[in-house]
Design a protein around this motif. Sequence first.
Motif, PDB file in Angstrom:
ATOM      1  N   GLU A   1       0.089  13.009  -9.679  1.00  0.00           N
ATOM      2  CA  GLU A   1       0.201  12.905 -11.131  1.00  0.00           C
ATOM      3  C   GLU A   1       1.010  11.666 -11.533  1.00  0.00           C
ATOM      4  O   GLU A   1       0.663  10.967 -12.494  1.00  0.00           O
ATOM      5  N   ALA A   2       2.078  11.388 -10.793  1.00  0.00           N
ATOM      6  CA  ALA A   2       2.888  10.203 -11.092  1.00  0.00           C
ATOM      7  C   ALA A   2       2.087   8.931 -10.891  1.00  0.00           C
ATOM      8  O   ALA A   2       2.149   7.998 -11.708  1.00  0.00           O
ATOM      9  N   LEU A   3       1.318   8.866  -9.816  1.00  0.00           N
ATOM     10  CA  LEU A   3       0.523   7.677  -9.530  1.00  0.00           C
ATOM     11  C   LEU A   3      -0.552   7.446 -10.588  1.00  0.00           C
ATOM     12  O   LEU A   3      -0.829   6.302 -10.968  1.00  0.00           O
ATOM     13  N   LEU A   4      -1.131   8.511 -11.099  1.00  0.00           N
ATOM     14  CA  LEU A   4      -2.139   8.362 -12.162  1.00  0.00           C
ATOM     15  C   LEU A   4      -1.497   7.837 -13.445  1.00  0.00           C
ATOM     16  O   LEU A   4      -2.093   7.035 -14.164  1.00  0.00           O
ATOM     17  N   ARG A   5      -0.284   8.292 -13.743  1.00  0.00           N
ATOM     18  CA  ARG A   5       0.442   7.753 -14.910  1.00  0.00           C
ATOM     19  C   ARG A   5       0.747   6.276 -14.713  1.00  0.00           C
ATOM     20  O   ARG A   5       0.595   5.459 -15.632  1.00  0.00           O
ATOM     21  N   LEU A   6       1.157   5.915 -13.517  1.00  0.00           N
ATOM     22  CA  LEU A   6       1.486   4.518 -13.232  1.00  0.00           C
ATOM     23  C   LEU A   6       0.246   3.635 -13.215  1.00  0.00           C
ATOM     24  O   LEU A   6       0.322   2.446 -13.540  1.00  0.00           O
ATOM     25  N   GLU A   7      -0.889   4.231 -12.885  1.00  0.00           N
ATOM     26  CA  GLU A   7      -2.144   3.473 -12.975  1.00  0.00           C
ATOM     27  C   GLU A   7      -2.432   3.120 -14.430  1.00  0.00           C
ATOM     28  O   GLU A   7      -2.862   1.995 -14.745  1.00  0.00           O
ATOM     29  N   ARG A   8      -2.189   4.053 -15.351  1.00  0.00           N
ATOM     30  CA  ARG A   8      -2.415   3.778 -16.769  1.00  0.00           C
ATOM     31  C   ARG A   8      -1.464   2.707 -17.286  1.00  0.00           C
ATOM     32  O   ARG A   8      -1.777   2.014 -18.260  1.00  0.00           O
TER      33      ARG A   8
ATOM     34  N   PRO B   1     -10.172   3.769  -3.554  1.00  0.00           N
ATOM     35  CA  PRO B   1     -10.927   4.935  -3.071  1.00  0.00           C
ATOM     36  C   PRO B   1     -10.848   5.084  -1.548  1.00  0.00           C
ATOM     37  O   PRO B   1     -11.069   4.127  -0.805  1.00  0.00           O
ATOM     38  N   ARG B   2     -10.491   6.284  -1.130  1.00  0.00           N
ATOM     39  CA  ARG B   2     -10.388   6.671   0.280  1.00  0.00           C
ATOM     40  C   ARG B   2      -9.324   5.890   1.044  1.00  0.00           C
ATOM     41  O   ARG B   2      -9.233   5.986   2.258  1.00  0.00           O
ATOM     42  N   GLN B   3      -8.527   5.098   0.345  1.00  0.00           N
ATOM     43  CA  GLN B   3      -7.495   4.322   1.024  1.00  0.00           C
ATOM     44  C   GLN B   3      -6.090   4.590   0.487  1.00  0.00           C
ATOM     45  O   GLN B   3      -5.110   4.242   1.138  1.00  0.00           O
ATOM     46  N   GLY B   4      -5.985   5.168  -0.689  1.00  0.00           N
ATOM     47  CA  GLY B   4      -4.672   5.409  -1.267  1.00  0.00           C
ATOM     48  C   GLY B   4      -4.450   4.573  -2.507  1.00  0.00           C
ATOM     49  O   GLY B   4      -5.347   4.434  -3.348  1.00  0.00           O
ATOM     50  N   TYR B   5      -3.285   3.989  -2.609  1.00  0.00           N
ATOM     51  CA  TYR B   5      -2.903   3.247  -3.811  1.00  0.00           C
ATOM     52  C   TYR B   5      -2.256   1.929  -3.391  1.00  0.00           C
ATOM     53  O   TYR B   5      -1.728   1.796  -2.272  1.00  0.00           O
ATOM     54  N   ARG B   6      -2.252   0.985  -4.297  1.00  0.00           N
ATOM     55  CA  ARG B   6      -1.609  -0.300  -4.046  1.00  0.00           C
ATOM     56  C   ARG B   6      -0.804  -0.696  -5.272  1.00  0.00           C
ATOM     57  O   ARG B   6      -1.269  -0.555  -6.406  1.00  0.00           O
ATOM     58  N   VAL B   7       0.415  -1.193  -5.031  1.00  0.00           N
ATOM     59  CA  VAL B   7       1.220  -1.728  -6.127  1.00  0.00           C
ATOM     60  C   VAL B   7       0.531  -2.997  -6.630  1.00  0.00           C
ATOM     61  O   VAL B   7       0.210  -3.888  -5.839  1.00  0.00           O
ATOM     62  N   ASN B   8       0.291  -3.046  -7.927  1.00  0.00           N
ATOM     63  CA  ASN B   8      -0.446  -4.178  -8.464  1.00  0.00           C
ATOM     64  C   ASN B   8       0.309  -5.486  -8.257  1.00  0.00           C
ATOM     65  O   ASN B   8       1.523  -5.552  -8.490  1.00  0.00           O
ATOM     66  N   PRO B   9      -0.420  -6.524  -7.845  1.00  0.00           N
ATOM     67  CA  PRO B   9       0.190  -7.851  -7.830  1.00  0.00           C
ATOM     68  C   PRO B   9       0.458  -8.291  -9.261  1.00  0.00           C
ATOM     69  O   PRO B   9      -0.043  -7.688 -10.214  1.00  0.00           O
ATOM     70  N   ILE B  10       1.277  -9.298  -9.408  1.00  0.00           N
ATOM     71  CA  ILE B  10       1.611  -9.811 -10.735  1.00  0.00           C
ATOM     72  C   ILE B  10       0.866 -11.112 -10.945  1.00  0.00           C
ATOM     73  O   ILE B  10       1.051 -12.069 -10.194  1.00  0.00           O
ATOM     74  N   SER B  11       0.030 -11.148 -11.944  1.00  0.00           N
ATOM     75  CA  SER B  11      -0.668 -12.397 -12.261  1.00  0.00           C
ATOM     76  C   SER B  11       0.172 -13.215 -13.229  1.00  0.00           C
ATOM     77  O   SER B  11       0.941 -12.673 -14.024  1.00  0.00           O
TER      78      SER B  11
ATOM     79  N   ASP C   1       0.846  -1.193   0.000  1.00  0.00           N
ATOM     80  CA  ASP C   1       0.000   0.000   0.000  1.00  0.00           C
ATOM     81  C   ASP C   1       0.879   1.240   0.000  1.00  0.00           C
ATOM     82  O   ASP C   1       1.976   1.241   0.580  1.00  0.00           O
ATOM     83  N   MET C   2       0.379   2.306  -0.643  1.00  0.00           N
ATOM     84  CA  MET C   2       1.113   3.561  -0.710  1.00  0.00           C
ATOM     85  C   MET C   2       0.168   4.713  -0.413  1.00  0.00           C
ATOM     86  O   MET C   2      -1.012   4.669  -0.804  1.00  0.00           O
ATOM     87  N   ARG C   3       0.679   5.730   0.251  1.00  0.00           N
ATOM     88  CA  ARG C   3      -0.086   6.928   0.563  1.00  0.00           C
ATOM     89  C   ARG C   3       0.609   8.130  -0.046  1.00  0.00           C
ATOM     90  O   ARG C   3       1.842   8.225  -0.028  1.00  0.00           O
TER      91      ARG C   3
END
Length: 216
Positions: free
Chosen positions: A44-51, A59-69, A25-27
Amino acid sequence: MLLRDNVYNSLRSDILMCRFLPGDDMREQELAERYAVSRQPVREALLRLEREHLVTVQPRQGYRVNPISISDARDLLRFRYAVEPACVSEAIEHASDNILRGLDQYRSFDGSGEDFIDYNRAFHIALAQASGNRRMASAARDLIEQADRLVRISIANVKGRDHMQLVGEHVSLIDAMQRRDQRGAARIIKAHIEKTEKRVLPALARNAIIVEGRDL
């Protein structure tokens, strides 16, 4: 370079180098403090990395580094299987002799672990750049950098990993490219990526932070 690009590049590098592990998790505020910036360039960086499917907004919790499937890892490696042979082919057809001779710096490797990951990434990026096709090289570079995360996660689980065998495959490819041997080089680079898939995917499957579904 603009501040937002510095933050993006630093955060992306930290994710791909597994300083942030899949599932972490990241804040925004914590990241702003880490990179000594305000929250806006972090957002802005996190939104680019989301893409790029590297993080997910919670939502309301921050961001999470995606797991690798496993399926996404397979997709990434098979995309490399399409792009890298094309880069090699373009390099053989269009690169100067000097550019192909420049690959000689990758004929040997003296190190282990993290050093090998750096060496391997540099070699594959050099192949992409030798193509002279900027769009193709950019796509290949992104795939190669994202594949680093797979290797870093899997490397501890790969038993009997022989770096010199991989270097030998690189040398065979360099030889074929310098001979302008299109068919031979295509066979070598495809076999090289196939072997990577066979090494990495089973190791990823044994790792607890990997998920099975198409989560990305």
